[in-house]
Design a protein around this motif. Structure first.
Motif, mmCIF file in Angstrom:
data_model
loop_
_atom_site.group_PDB
_atom_site.id
_atom_site.type_symbol
_atom_site.label_atom_id
_atom_site.label_comp_id
_atom_site.label_asym_id
_atom_site.label_seq_id
_atom_site.Cartn_x
_atom_site.Cartn_y
_atom_site.Cartn_z
ATOM 1 N N UNK A 1 3.593 13.879 -4.576
ATOM 2 C CA UNK A 1 4.484 14.374 -5.357
ATOM 3 C C UNK A 1 5.748 13.409 -5.306
ATOM 4 N N UNK A 2 5.999 13.292 -3.953
ATOM 5 C CA UNK A 2 7.241 12.482 -3.484
ATOM 6 C C UNK A 2 7.005 11.119 -3.961
ATOM 7 N N UNK A 3 5.769 10.618 -3.832
ATOM 8 C CA UNK A 3 5.764 9.171 -4.357
ATOM 9 C C UNK A 3 5.895 8.939 -5.594
ATOM 10 N N UNK A 4 5.563 9.929 -6.440
ATOM 11 C CA UNK A 4 5.793 9.668 -8.009
ATOM 12 C C UNK A 4 7.083 9.661 -8.360
ATOM 13 N N UNK A 5 8.147 10.340 -7.493
ATOM 14 C CA UNK A 5 9.250 9.962 -7.638
ATOM 15 C C UNK A 5 10.335 8.869 -7.232
ATOM 16 N N UNK A 6 9.450 8.109 -6.659
ATOM 17 C CA UNK A 6 9.874 7.078 -5.890
ATOM 18 C C UNK A 6 10.420 5.757 -6.573
ATOM 19 N N UNK A 7 10.881 4.640 -5.984
ATOM 20 C CA UNK A 7 11.053 3.419 -6.599
ATOM 21 C C UNK A 7 12.326 3.426 -7.477
ATOM 22 N N UNK B 1 3.918 1.588 -10.904
ATOM 23 C CA UNK B 1 2.736 2.370 -10.405
ATOM 24 C C UNK B 1 1.796 1.869 -9.237
ATOM 25 N N UNK B 2 1.614 0.520 -9.429
ATOM 26 C CA UNK B 2 1.068 -0.086 -8.179
ATOM 27 C C UNK B 2 1.734 0.025 -6.955
ATOM 28 N N UNK B 3 3.045 -0.146 -6.947
ATOM 29 C CA UNK B 3 3.873 0.005 -5.976
ATOM 30 C C UNK B 3 4.143 1.541 -5.248
ATOM 31 N N UNK B 4 4.070 2.103 -5.998
ATOM 32 C CA UNK B 4 3.824 3.699 -5.648
ATOM 33 C C UNK B 4 2.328 4.089 -5.154
ATOM 34 N N UNK B 5 1.547 3.481 -5.715
ATOM 35 C CA UNK B 5 -0.094 3.676 -5.059
ATOM 36 C C UNK B 5 -0.228 3.252 -3.613
ATOM 37 N N UNK B 6 0.515 2.028 -3.440
ATOM 38 C CA UNK B 6 0.499 1.356 -2.018
ATOM 39 C C UNK B 6 1.262 2.249 -1.253
ATOM 40 N N UNK B 7 2.657 2.732 -1.389
ATOM 41 C CA UNK B 7 3.234 3.677 -0.723
ATOM 42 C C UNK B 7 2.614 4.974 -0.325
ATOM 43 N N UNK B 8 1.832 5.565 -1.276
ATOM 44 C CA UNK B 8 0.982 6.663 -1.041
ATOM 45 C C UNK B 8 0.045 6.295 0.168
ATOM 46 N N UNK B 9 -0.671 5.103 -0.110
ATOM 47 C CA UNK B 9 -1.550 4.476 1.015
ATOM 48 C C UNK B 9 -0.932 4.613 2.373
ATOM 49 N N UNK B 10 0.262 4.006 2.395
ATOM 50 C CA UNK B 10 0.959 3.805 3.763
ATOM 51 C C UNK B 10 1.389 5.212 4.541
ATOM 52 N N UNK B 11 1.912 6.198 3.843
ATOM 53 C CA UNK B 11 2.185 7.587 4.326
ATOM 54 C C UNK B 11 0.743 8.379 4.558
#
Length: 389
Positions: free
Chosen positions: A90-96, A109-119
């Motif tokens: 939910x938080x990642x979808x509101x990022x960037x 969307x790609x950057x958000x997907x990578x961010x989700x993978x990191x967390x």
């Protein structure tokens, strides 16, 4: 003006333009020398003074040393789904929002997907950690600078050793609020007029909560300023964000003291981080304040003694000397609340005059806010009105 005078003026102007270039070159040479020797102590000094680590290229080389990547070992444990992964998404979808800039929809969307993978990568390796809203802001900066794999390593060590308190769980979120209450003591020691104004307006120190738990990455919109602050935070004591918050407040004293003595008005004013503040100057003043009132003395001056095994009180002997020992931190995270003990300080003061009932209600309300998934979008002013009666 004569030709000779114009020539002299031109030479003088050229000289003035060259000096900053030479300064930057010297700073890069100093950083390169420290890197070649793996001199972490020197890198820490460079990261906390002047222009910091200068640019992202050098930061990619320096941060792993400052965050002890050499001591990172992936044990390849089975990665079970963490309980907080839905909240992460939910938080990642509101990022960037403010950075990285210039992304189209697909790139975002790609950057958000990578961010989700990191967390998720960090949480699955350490299931005792509880995700909190705002950590995604930190991880986004790590991702932009380091890339996904190194961002996981960096975020893991930051979570375990430098920002451990917010990860303990919602019901134990009060330790970070204790850190915030040290802010009252700092301001009282440095500027009694501001301290009296905040007390008279019944303003609690929770306006800077997001500054502390997101390393200002949620509140500053300029990536270059945020990443410069990350140099500073990575190379400093975990409590340094409290000192920085104090310096920001004191720097705004002229405007602050003209406000109406009303908690909602004062909270709203202080909660907005000044976007145009000189970051290098702020860091320099923060370091001076830190040396003037170091954490162990600050705790003695305050009624808020931190847990003896907090990342603050273990910083020098645990992080700086013993490096990254995950087993020790996992054991600390496993301790029930009854095991946690404050440092043994005999000296007490009356710097913090807030009543315990106010603190207890504040903890409860903040916990509800976080649990309800609207920490960053709620009007905390209304909450504080309720707390202050």
């Amino acid at each position: 003006m004569s030709k000779r005078s114009r020539t002299k003026l031109r030479k003088r102007n050229v000289g003035l333009k060259k000096k900053p270039i030479l300064d930057w070159q010297e700073r890069r040479r100093q950083i390169s020398d420290a890197l070649s020797k793996k001199d972490v102590s020197e890198l820490r000094i460079l990261a906390t003074t002047g222009p910091g680590l200068v640019d992202d290229g050098l930061r990619r080389l320096c941060w792993p040393l400052l965050l002890h990547f050499d001591h990172y070992k992936d044990k390849n444990k089975p990665q079970e789904v963490h309980n907080d992964e839905h909240q992460v998404l939910l938080d990642v979808e509101r990022s960037c929002v403010y950075f990285p800039q210039g992304l189209n929809h697909v790139q975002k969307k790609k950057k958000q997907s990578e961010l989700n993978d990191v967390i998720v990568g960090i949480l699955r390796r350490h299931p005792k950690l509880s995700y909190y809203q705002g950590f995604h802001d930190i991880c986004l900066c790590l991702l932009i600078l380091l890339g996904k794999n190194d961002a996981i390593k960096a975020g893991e060590n930051i979570a375990m050793f430098l920002l451990r308190y917010p990860f303990t769980s919602i019901r134990l979120f009060y330790p970070i609020l204790r850190q915030l209450n040290l802010l009252n003591t700092l301001i009282c020691l440095e500027d009694s007029e501001i301290a009296n104004f905040l007390e008279e307006s019944n303003t609690l120190p929770y306006f800077c909560l997001s500054w502390v738990i997101t390393w200002c990455s949620h509140d500053i919109h300029d990536y270059s300023k945020v990443i410069r602050l990350f140099d500073f935070f990575i190379a400093s004591d975990p409590l340094i964000t409290i000192y920085l918050a104090a310096r920001v407040i004191i720097s705004r004293r002229k405007e602050l003291l003209t406000l109406e003595s009303d908690s909602a008005t004062v909270h709203t004013f202080l909660s907005k981080f000044p976007q145009h503040i000189n970051i290098d100057g702020l860091i320099s003043e923060t370091i001076q304040l830190y040396h003037k009132h170091p954490p162990h003395k600050l705790q003695k001056e305050s009624n808020e003694e931190l847990d003896e095994k907090s990342c603050v009180n273990l910083y020098e002997k645990h992080w700086l000397e013993l490096k990254a020992d995950y087993s020790v931190v996992d054991k600390i995270l496993s301790n029930p609340p009854s095991v946690k003990k404050p440092v043994n300080n005999s000296k007490k003061s009356n710097s913090n005059k807030k009543q315990p009932i106010i603190f207890a209600v504040a903890v409860t309300v903040i916990a509800i806010i976080i649990t309800s998934n609207w920490l960053w979008r709620s009007t905390l002013t209304d909450t504080l009105k309720f707390i202050n009666g």
